[in-house]
Design a protein around this motif. Structure first.
Motif, PDB file in Angstrom:
ATOM      1  N   ALA A  76      -3.064   5.158  -7.257  1.00 24.07           N
ATOM      2  CA  ALA A  76      -2.623   5.414  -5.885  1.00 24.07           C
ATOM      3  C   ALA A  76      -1.771   4.249  -5.397  1.00 24.07           C
ATOM      4  N   GLN A  77      -2.129   3.030  -5.782  1.00 23.68           N
ATOM      5  CA  GLN A  77      -1.366   1.855  -5.368  1.00 23.68           C
ATOM      6  C   GLN A  77       0.048   1.905  -5.950  1.00 23.68           C
ATOM      7  N   SER A  78       0.179   2.273  -7.236  1.00 18.54           N
ATOM      8  CA  SER A  78       1.513   2.297  -7.833  1.00 18.54           C
ATOM      9  C   SER A  78       2.357   3.409  -7.234  1.00 18.54           C
ATOM     10  N   THR A  80       2.131   4.413  -4.107  1.00 18.26           N
ATOM     11  CA  THR A  80       2.535   3.865  -2.807  1.00 18.26           C
ATOM     12  C   THR A  80       3.685   2.882  -2.984  1.00 18.26           C
ATOM     13  N   GLN A  81       3.577   2.002  -3.957  1.00 13.97           N
ATOM     14  CA  GLN A  81       4.644   1.030  -4.208  1.00 13.97           C
ATOM     15  C   GLN A  81       5.942   1.723  -4.597  1.00 13.97           C
ATOM     16  N   SER A  83       6.848   4.802  -3.785  1.00 20.31           N
ATOM     17  CA  SER A  83       7.354   5.468  -2.586  1.00 20.31           C
ATOM     18  C   SER A  83       8.040   4.478  -1.655  1.00 20.31           C
ATOM     19  N   GLN A  84       7.432   3.315  -1.467  1.00 20.82           N
ATOM     20  CA  GLN A  84       8.021   2.300  -0.596  1.00 20.82           C
ATOM     21  C   GLN A  84       9.352   1.797  -1.155  1.00 20.82           C
TER      22      GLN A  84
END
Length: 93
Positions: A76-78, A80-81, A83-84
């Motif tokens: 999920a963190q990757s 999010t990164q 997407s950002q």
């Protein structure tokens, strides 16, 4: 909201899994739901996997999103990164 499988159904599922795995490298299932019953169902699926010697080939998830992330090798963190980063480059809104 289906009831847990009875013994005959569990045995049939085990046989089906064996046949399917002759043609698949891995098998991924989703048992959606957040309550106690759904947690027990996922645990039962995991137990069948371990007893059947299929660890590392059969996986059970709580959500489709969780399964997709695992299959993509993402966390999920990757996501999010990613997407950002796309948003910063104005490639994603």
């Amino acid at each position: 909201d289906t009831p847990p499988p009875d013994d005959a159904t569990r045995n049939a599922m085990g046989r089906s899994m064996k046949v399917l795995l002759e043609h698949l490298e891995t098998m991924h299932t989703v048992v959606e739901g957040s309550g106690f019953k759904h947690t027990i169902l996922r645990s039962a699926m995991t137990g069948v996997t371990l007893i059947g010697g299929k660890r590392g080939r059969v996986f059970t998830y709580a959500t489709v999103e969780e399964a997709v992330l695992a299959l993509a090798g993402l966390t999920a963190q990757s996501v999010t990164q990613l997407s950002q980063g796309l948003a910063r480059r104005q490639l994603l809104r």
